[in-house]
Design a protein around this motif. Sequence first.
Motif, PDB file in Angstrom:
ATOM      1  N   HIS A  35     -14.938   5.800  42.560  1.00  0.00           N
ATOM      2  CA  HIS A  35     -14.863   5.015  41.325  1.00  0.00           C
ATOM      3  C   HIS A  35     -13.937   3.803  41.400  1.00  0.00           C
ATOM      4  CE1 HIS A  35     -17.127   8.314  39.697  1.00  0.00           C
ATOM      5  NE2 HIS A  35     -16.152   9.158  39.993  1.00  0.00           N
ATOM      6  N   THR A  36     -14.127   2.972  40.404  1.00  0.00           N
ATOM      7  CA  THR A  36     -13.294   1.796  40.170  1.00  0.00           C
ATOM      8  C   THR A  36     -12.746   1.957  38.761  1.00  0.00           C
ATOM      9  OG1 THR A  36     -14.713   0.448  41.592  1.00  0.00           O
ATOM     10  CG2 THR A  36     -13.297  -0.731  40.011  1.00  0.00           C
ATOM     11  N   GLN A  52      -4.434 -11.496  35.278  1.00  0.00           N
ATOM     12  CA  GLN A  52      -3.462 -10.396  35.341  1.00  0.00           C
ATOM     13  C   GLN A  52      -4.048  -9.021  35.030  1.00  0.00           C
ATOM     14  OE1 GLN A  52       0.342 -11.341  33.552  1.00  0.00           O
ATOM     15  NE2 GLN A  52       0.156 -13.489  34.124  1.00  0.00           N
ATOM     16  N   THR A  53      -5.370  -8.884  35.080  1.00  0.00           N
ATOM     17  CA  THR A  53      -5.969  -7.547  34.998  1.00  0.00           C
ATOM     18  C   THR A  53      -5.632  -6.779  36.275  1.00  0.00           C
ATOM     19  OG1 THR A  53      -7.836  -8.327  33.665  1.00  0.00           O
ATOM     20  CG2 THR A  53      -8.152  -6.262  34.847  1.00  0.00           C
ATOM     21  N   THR A  54      -5.169  -5.548  36.117  1.00  0.00           N
ATOM     22  CA  THR A  54      -4.922  -4.681  37.268  1.00  0.00           C
ATOM     23  C   THR A  54      -6.057  -3.674  37.358  1.00  0.00           C
ATOM     24  OG1 THR A  54      -2.539  -4.941  37.073  1.00  0.00           O
ATOM     25  CG2 THR A  54      -3.301  -3.026  38.272  1.00  0.00           C
ATOM     26  N   PHE A  55      -6.578  -3.501  38.551  1.00  0.00           N
ATOM     27  CA  PHE A  55      -7.671  -2.534  38.719  1.00  0.00           C
ATOM     28  C   PHE A  55      -7.455  -1.743  39.994  1.00  0.00           C
ATOM     29  CE2 PHE A  55      -9.054  -6.530  40.652  1.00  0.00           C
ATOM     30  CZ  PHE A  55      -9.656  -6.148  41.849  1.00  0.00           C
ATOM     31  N   LYS A  56      -8.108  -0.595  40.054  1.00  0.00           N
ATOM     32  CA  LYS A  56      -7.994   0.249  41.239  1.00  0.00           C
ATOM     33  C   LYS A  56      -9.377   0.544  41.793  1.00  0.00           C
ATOM     34  CE  LYS A  56      -3.721   2.877  40.707  1.00  0.00           C
ATOM     35  NZ  LYS A  56      -3.150   4.232  40.593  1.00  0.00           N
ATOM     36  N   LEU A  57      -9.493   0.454  43.111  1.00  0.00           N
ATOM     37  CA  LEU A  57     -10.651   0.974  43.813  1.00  0.00           C
ATOM     38  C   LEU A  57     -10.171   2.283  44.420  1.00  0.00           C
ATOM     39  CD1 LEU A  57     -11.928  -2.211  45.690  1.00  0.00           C
ATOM     40  CD2 LEU A  57     -12.144  -1.610  43.296  1.00  0.00           C
ATOM     41  N   ALA A  58     -10.703   3.404  43.931  1.00  0.00           N
ATOM     42  CA  ALA A  58     -10.162   4.727  44.288  1.00  0.00           C
ATOM     43  C   ALA A  58      -8.667   4.705  43.975  1.00  0.00           C
ATOM     44  CB  ALA A  58     -10.469   5.076  45.732  1.00  0.00           C
TER      45      ALA A  58
END
Length: 107
Positions: free
Chosen positions: A73-74, A90-96
């Motif tokens: 997931h993301t 400034q959006t923070t996101f995670k890949l796994a």
Amino acid sequence: GNPVYFNKTIESCLNQTYEHVEVIIVDKNEFIIGKSSTCDYKVEGNPSISRQHAKITCKEGVYYLEDLNSLNHTSINGENISGLVEIDDQTTFKLADEEFSFFISEE
């Protein structure tokens, strides 16, 4: 247009986040992130990243993040995303478990 880029967040073993180690320039309308060498940005050394994990798309000056049916997931703010989700400066996101921050430069 403004240069757009995202940073890979590097955490030290003391859990202090060091500002930036790597700047990744988003220089096309569809920018794919994953561990495959065919991606626009290749994530190395993280087995939880899918071959083609996520895509940043620019439509009429607006940027969107999309999960490419990845195994792990993301997420944005801890919420797994589906479909196109608008991202802003400034959006923070995670890949796994790999964290990135998205920036739109003012220059």
